[in-house]
Design a protein around this motif. Structure first.
Motif, mmCIF file in Angstrom:
data_model
loop_
_atom_site.group_PDB
_atom_site.id
_atom_site.type_symbol
_atom_site.label_atom_id
_atom_site.label_comp_id
_atom_site.label_asym_id
_atom_site.label_seq_id
_atom_site.Cartn_x
_atom_site.Cartn_y
_atom_site.Cartn_z
ATOM 1 N N GLU A 136 0.904 -1.169 0.000
ATOM 2 C CA GLU A 136 0.000 0.000 0.000
ATOM 3 C C GLU A 136 0.932 1.206 0.000
ATOM 4 N N HIS A 174 -2.154 -2.267 -3.660
ATOM 5 C CA HIS A 174 -3.530 -2.004 -3.256
ATOM 6 C C HIS A 174 -3.571 -0.612 -2.627
ATOM 7 N N GLU A 193 -4.149 2.717 -9.828
ATOM 8 C CA GLU A 193 -4.666 1.534 -10.515
ATOM 9 C C GLU A 193 -4.209 1.507 -11.977
ATOM 10 N N TYR A 203 -3.028 -5.859 -8.890
ATOM 11 C CA TYR A 203 -3.695 -4.768 -8.159
ATOM 12 C C TYR A 203 -4.975 -5.301 -7.531
ATOM 13 N N ILE A 204 -5.133 -5.068 -6.250
ATOM 14 C CA ILE A 204 -6.345 -5.486 -5.537
ATOM 15 C C ILE A 204 -7.168 -4.245 -5.243
ATOM 16 N N ASN A 205 -8.312 -4.132 -5.876
ATOM 17 C CA ASN A 205 -9.179 -2.968 -5.686
ATOM 18 C C ASN A 205 -10.189 -3.261 -4.577
ATOM 19 N N HIS A 206 -9.728 -3.178 -3.340
ATOM 20 C CA HIS A 206 -10.618 -3.480 -2.219
ATOM 21 C C HIS A 206 -11.678 -2.412 -2.013
ATOM 22 N N LEU A 240 -8.212 -8.868 0.656
ATOM 23 C CA LEU A 240 -6.842 -9.366 0.514
ATOM 24 C C LEU A 240 -6.783 -10.876 0.707
#
Length: 247
Positions: A136, A174, A193, A203-206, A240
């Motif tokens: 992050e 992320h 992103e 890429y984790i788009n939480h 995650l």
């Protein structure tokens, strides 16, 4: 931060250029006995199921390490927000990795209260042989202090040092937590992103699991200081955990 969206669009591509990689000695190789022990310990792990939600390049690292009889060295880098909540997302993710992979994944957590520039100036030790890095990149801390394209260069610098020790390491990005009424910050996160897509980083788009930044319900996930509370930390961690364990 006085930085226009149009200016960002013009400079985004230049931020994607890889930073010069630091040089470091390769970590000591495991003995044949240690490799055999790891292979025995992980024989019953179903990597196909556990890695099903990962990007293919991240999934490949897990399979490579298992085939080599080595454990995955997993690093979590981010702001102090990872510790907010009881427990925070870093602890929840670490516990899930330990439970799911039964010791095959060894996790280290590196939190920092500052900007990406300050993080690099602090000189953290990153060239010790990490295989997968979940980062992050201090985007919220950078708001008003570090320009978008500079943040992206900082990401490249961090990953360059990681690669100096493990040439096949993979980076997963992320964003920080969403905040209610976000304005330019939302542009920063969108830029992150797009940068990840351009550089072929996972890429984790939480944010998809949180209420919209314009929805008052978002405040129920955050403290008065806009940090994750227990609910926010759990939502963040769930996204995650789903990526890294397939559940």
């Amino acid at each position: 931060m006085i930085f226009s969206y149009a200016s960002w669009k013009e400079k985004l591509a230049s931020a994607g250029k890889p930073a010069e990689q630091a040089t470091a000695a390769a970590p000591a190789e495991e003995t044949e006995e240690e490799m055999e022990a790891v292979s025995e310990e992980t024989a019953d792990i179903d990597l196909n199921e556990l890695t099903a939600s990962m990007d293919s390049q991240v999934q490949e690292v897990f399979f490579n390490r298992k085939g080599q009889g080595e454990k995955v060295q997993f690093l979590i880098i981010g702001s102090e927000a990872m510790n907010d909540g009881e427990p925070g997302y870093a602890e929840l993710l670490t516990d899930a990795l330990e439970s799911s992979y039964e010791g095959f994944v060894e996790t280290e957590v590196m939190s920092f209260e500052g900007t990406s520039e300050e993080f690099l100036m602090s000189g953290p030790e990153l060239s010790t042989g990490y295989d997968v890095v979940l980062m992050e990149p201090f985007t919220l801390k950078n708001n008003g202090r570090v320009e978008i394209e500079t943040e992206h260069v900082h990401i490249q610098n961090v990953f360059g040092e990681i690669l100096s020790a493990e040439s096949d390491a993979e980076l997963v990005l992320h964003p920080p937590q969403p905040i209610y009424g976000a304005q330019f910050y939302q542009t920063q996160v969108s830029a992150l992103e797009q940068f990840a897509e351009m550089r072929d980083y996972a890429y984790i788009n939480h944010w998809e699991q949180w209420p919209s930044t314009e929805d008052l319900a978002l405040k129920e996930y955050l403290t008065e200081d806009s940090n994750p509370n227990n609910t926010g930390a759990a939502v963040w961690a769930d996204a995650l955990i789903a990526y890294f364990t397939g559940s």
